[in-house]
Design a protein around this motif. Structure first.
Motif, PDB file in Angstrom:
ATOM      1  N   ILE A   1     -10.384   7.236  -0.151  1.00  0.00           N
ATOM      2  CA  ILE A   1     -10.019   7.813   1.143  1.00  0.00           C
ATOM      3  C   ILE A   1      -9.741   9.294   0.964  1.00  0.00           C
ATOM      4  O   ILE A   1      -9.177   9.711  -0.047  1.00  0.00           O
ATOM      5  CB  ILE A   1      -8.795   7.088   1.762  1.00  0.00           C
ATOM      6  CG1 ILE A   1      -8.494   7.616   3.156  1.00  0.00           C
ATOM      7  CG2 ILE A   1      -7.588   7.149   0.839  1.00  0.00           C
ATOM      8  CD1 ILE A   1      -7.526   6.757   3.951  1.00  0.00           C
TER       9      ILE A   1
ATOM     10  N   LEU B   1      -8.502   4.105  -2.974  1.00  0.00           N
ATOM     11  CA  LEU B   1      -7.848   3.235  -2.001  1.00  0.00           C
ATOM     12  C   LEU B   1      -7.433   1.960  -2.731  1.00  0.00           C
ATOM     13  O   LEU B   1      -8.264   1.290  -3.352  1.00  0.00           O
ATOM     14  CB  LEU B   1      -8.802   2.913  -0.855  1.00  0.00           C
ATOM     15  CG  LEU B   1      -8.224   2.128   0.304  1.00  0.00           C
ATOM     16  CD1 LEU B   1      -7.115   2.913   1.005  1.00  0.00           C
ATOM     17  CD2 LEU B   1      -9.321   1.785   1.297  1.00  0.00           C
TER      18      LEU B   1
ATOM     19  N   GLU C   1     -13.531  -6.444   3.337  1.00  0.00           N
ATOM     20  CA  GLU C   1     -12.356  -6.927   4.069  1.00  0.00           C
ATOM     21  C   GLU C   1     -11.437  -7.785   3.204  1.00  0.00           C
ATOM     22  O   GLU C   1     -10.225  -7.666   3.291  1.00  0.00           O
ATOM     23  CB  GLU C   1     -12.770  -7.699   5.312  1.00  0.00           C
ATOM     24  CG  GLU C   1     -11.566  -8.118   6.147  1.00  0.00           C
ATOM     25  CD  GLU C   1     -11.936  -8.703   7.486  1.00  0.00           C
ATOM     26  OE1 GLU C   1     -11.012  -8.880   8.288  1.00  0.00           O
ATOM     27  OE2 GLU C   1     -13.117  -8.969   7.736  1.00  0.00           O
TER      28      GLU C   1
ATOM     29  N   ASN D   1      -2.984   3.937   5.026  1.00  0.00           N
ATOM     30  CA  ASN D   1      -3.606   3.071   4.034  1.00  0.00           C
ATOM     31  C   ASN D   1      -2.806   3.105   2.748  1.00  0.00           C
ATOM     32  O   ASN D   1      -1.844   3.831   2.618  1.00  0.00           O
ATOM     33  CB  ASN D   1      -5.034   3.539   3.746  1.00  0.00           C
ATOM     34  CG  ASN D   1      -5.961   3.228   4.887  1.00  0.00           C
ATOM     35  OD1 ASN D   1      -6.183   2.087   5.219  1.00  0.00           O
ATOM     36  ND2 ASN D   1      -6.494   4.265   5.506  1.00  0.00           N
TER      37      ASN D   1
ATOM     38  N   TYR E   1     -13.671   7.937   4.528  1.00  0.00           N
ATOM     39  CA  TYR E   1     -13.751   7.146   3.310  1.00  0.00           C
ATOM     40  C   TYR E   1     -15.058   7.440   2.585  1.00  0.00           C
ATOM     41  O   TYR E   1     -15.968   8.052   3.133  1.00  0.00           O
ATOM     42  CB  TYR E   1     -13.733   5.647   3.642  1.00  0.00           C
ATOM     43  CG  TYR E   1     -12.490   5.182   4.327  1.00  0.00           C
ATOM     44  CD1 TYR E   1     -11.435   4.635   3.607  1.00  0.00           C
ATOM     45  CD2 TYR E   1     -12.355   5.255   5.715  1.00  0.00           C
ATOM     46  CE1 TYR E   1     -10.289   4.183   4.233  1.00  0.00           C
ATOM     47  CE2 TYR E   1     -11.212   4.811   6.354  1.00  0.00           C
ATOM     48  CZ  TYR E   1     -10.184   4.278   5.609  1.00  0.00           C
ATOM     49  OH  TYR E   1      -9.046   3.841   6.229  1.00  0.00           O
TER      50      TYR E   1
ATOM     51  N   LYS F   1     -15.357  -1.902  10.385  1.00  0.00           N
ATOM     52  CA  LYS F   1     -14.098  -1.694   9.677  1.00  0.00           C
ATOM     53  C   LYS F   1     -13.995  -2.560   8.420  1.00  0.00           C
ATOM     54  O   LYS F   1     -13.129  -2.353   7.591  1.00  0.00           O
ATOM     55  CB  LYS F   1     -12.912  -1.997  10.596  1.00  0.00           C
ATOM     56  CG  LYS F   1     -12.777  -1.013  11.723  1.00  0.00           C
ATOM     57  CD  LYS F   1     -11.612  -1.354  12.610  1.00  0.00           C
ATOM     58  CE  LYS F   1     -11.482  -0.321  13.716  1.00  0.00           C
ATOM     59  NZ  LYS F   1     -10.320  -0.572  14.567  1.00  0.00           N
ATOM     60  N   SER F   2     -14.904  -3.525   8.274  1.00  0.00           N
ATOM     61  CA  SER F   2     -14.816  -4.433   7.142  1.00  0.00           C
ATOM     62  C   SER F   2     -16.067  -4.490   6.266  1.00  0.00           C
ATOM     63  O   SER F   2     -16.065  -5.178   5.245  1.00  0.00           O
ATOM     64  CB  SER F   2     -14.482  -5.846   7.625  1.00  0.00           C
ATOM     65  OG  SER F   2     -15.463  -6.290   8.543  1.00  0.00           O
TER      66      SER F   2
ATOM     67  N   LEU G   1     -13.534   1.766  -3.034  1.00  0.00           N
ATOM     68  CA  LEU G   1     -13.407   2.664  -1.891  1.00  0.00           C
ATOM     69  C   LEU G   1     -12.397   3.755  -2.202  1.00  0.00           C
ATOM     70  O   LEU G   1     -11.415   3.537  -2.904  1.00  0.00           O
ATOM     71  CB  LEU G   1     -12.957   1.905  -0.642  1.00  0.00           C
ATOM     72  CG  LEU G   1     -13.909   0.840  -0.109  1.00  0.00           C
ATOM     73  CD1 LEU G   1     -13.327   0.208   1.152  1.00  0.00           C
ATOM     74  CD2 LEU G   1     -15.280   1.415   0.176  1.00  0.00           C
TER      75      LEU G   1
ATOM     76  N   TYR H   1      -9.782  -5.035   0.687  1.00  0.00           N
ATOM     77  CA  TYR H   1      -9.158  -3.856   1.287  1.00  0.00           C
ATOM     78  C   TYR H   1      -8.630  -4.102   2.697  1.00  0.00           C
ATOM     79  O   TYR H   1      -7.928  -3.264   3.249  1.00  0.00           O
ATOM     80  CB  TYR H   1     -10.160  -2.698   1.341  1.00  0.00           C
ATOM     81  CG  TYR H   1     -10.566  -2.170  -0.009  1.00  0.00           C
ATOM     82  CD1 TYR H   1      -9.759  -1.285  -0.713  1.00  0.00           C
ATOM     83  CD2 TYR H   1     -11.764  -2.557  -0.598  1.00  0.00           C
ATOM     84  CE1 TYR H   1     -10.137  -0.789  -1.953  1.00  0.00           C
ATOM     85  CE2 TYR H   1     -12.151  -2.066  -1.834  1.00  0.00           C
ATOM     86  CZ  TYR H   1     -11.341  -1.188  -2.504  1.00  0.00           C
ATOM     87  OH  TYR H   1     -11.713  -0.699  -3.726  1.00  0.00           O
TER      88      TYR H   1
ATOM     89  N   GLN I   1      -9.280  -4.683   6.889  1.00  0.00           N
ATOM     90  CA  GLN I   1     -10.037  -3.849   7.818  1.00  0.00           C
ATOM     91  C   GLN I   1      -9.520  -2.424   7.701  1.00  0.00           C
ATOM     92  O   GLN I   1      -8.309  -2.191   7.745  1.00  0.00           O
ATOM     93  CB  GLN I   1      -9.897  -4.363   9.247  1.00  0.00           C
ATOM     94  CG  GLN I   1     -10.638  -5.654   9.451  1.00  0.00           C
ATOM     95  CD  GLN I   1     -10.926  -5.931  10.918  1.00  0.00           C
ATOM     96  OE1 GLN I   1     -10.613  -5.149  11.792  1.00  0.00           O
ATOM     97  NE2 GLN I   1     -11.534  -7.075  11.163  1.00  0.00           N
ATOM     98  N   LEU I   2     -10.436  -1.486   7.529  1.00  0.00           N
ATOM     99  CA  LEU I   2     -10.035  -0.091   7.334  1.00  0.00           C
ATOM    100  C   LEU I   2      -9.499   0.507   8.628  1.00  0.00           C
ATOM    101  O   LEU I   2      -9.993   0.227   9.718  1.00  0.00           O
ATOM    102  CB  LEU I   2     -11.223   0.731   6.831  1.00  0.00           C
ATOM    103  CG  LEU I   2     -11.827   0.286   5.507  1.00  0.00           C
ATOM    104  CD1 LEU I   2     -12.978   1.216   5.115  1.00  0.00           C
ATOM    105  CD2 LEU I   2     -10.776   0.252   4.410  1.00  0.00           C
ATOM    106  N   LYS I   3      -8.514   1.343   8.457  1.00  0.00           N
ATOM    107  CA  LYS I   3      -7.935   2.070   9.587  1.00  0.00           C
ATOM    108  C   LYS I   3      -8.681   3.387   9.762  1.00  0.00           C
ATOM    109  O   LYS I   3      -9.509   3.763   8.927  1.00  0.00           O
ATOM    110  CB  LYS I   3      -6.452   2.306   9.330  1.00  0.00           C
ATOM    111  CG  LYS I   3      -5.655   1.009   9.250  1.00  0.00           C
ATOM    112  CD  LYS I   3      -4.186   1.275   9.003  1.00  0.00           C
ATOM    113  CE  LYS I   3      -3.389   0.007   9.118  1.00  0.00           C
ATOM    114  NZ  LYS I   3      -3.205  -0.725   7.902  1.00  0.00           N
TER     115      LYS I   3
END
Length: 146
Positions: free
Chosen positions: A74, A83, A113, A23, A124, A49-50, A72, A116, A118-120
């Motif tokens: 991480i 993030l 989304e 990220n 978080y 993820k979003s 957000l 940021y 879609q989060l990997k």
């Protein structure tokens, strides 16, 4: 010829390393999280993820206010880091002030989304600020994307 090969290998390595970063990890967070007065959690079954729905609960006998903004963070090397937004993306919030009365719980949907992406995979937290006439607090809800 050797310079061309070295240049191609260097470019390939840069692309490979850039593509493998998890990220956009920014600076360590400056926020001290206080979840003893106002708690925040991700509502079960809403995390993607979003987006996620959060539940904020006022455990005090005082009224607090909060707004739409959040950010957000991480977890990276056992520390929380801000993030960073996707390149060329922003998040815009309307600026109403909502009331969170003593003992009250509220649900808010957070869709990240656009800003940021879609989060990997990772751990978080979503961070919001709340305040009353005496203090400003930062509250957070942790979650894991698998």
């Amino acid at each position: 010829m050797k310079k061309k090969v070295l240049l191609i290998i260097s470019l390939f390595a840069i692309i490979l390393l850039t593509g493998c970063t998890n990220n956009r990890i920014g600076e360590k967070t400056p926020h001290k999280i206080t979840n003893d007065k106002i708690t925040m959690e991700v509502k079960q079954g809403t995390l993607t993820k979003s987006s996620a729905t959060i539940i904020m609960t006022n455990k005090t006998k005082e009224e607090y206010t909060y707004g739409e903004p959040y950010h957000l963070e991480i977890k990276y090397n056992d520390s929380w880091h801000i993030l960073e937004l996707e390149p060329n993306n922003d998040i815009f919030f309307t600026m109403p002030a909502y009331s969170l009365k003593a003992g009250e719980s509220v649900e808010k949907e957070c869709e990240w989304e656009h800003g940021y992406g879609q989060l990997k995979k990772g751990t978080y937290r979503i961070v919001k600020d709340v305040s009353n006439k005496k203090e400003q607090l930062y509250v957070a809800a942790e979650f894991t994307i698998k």
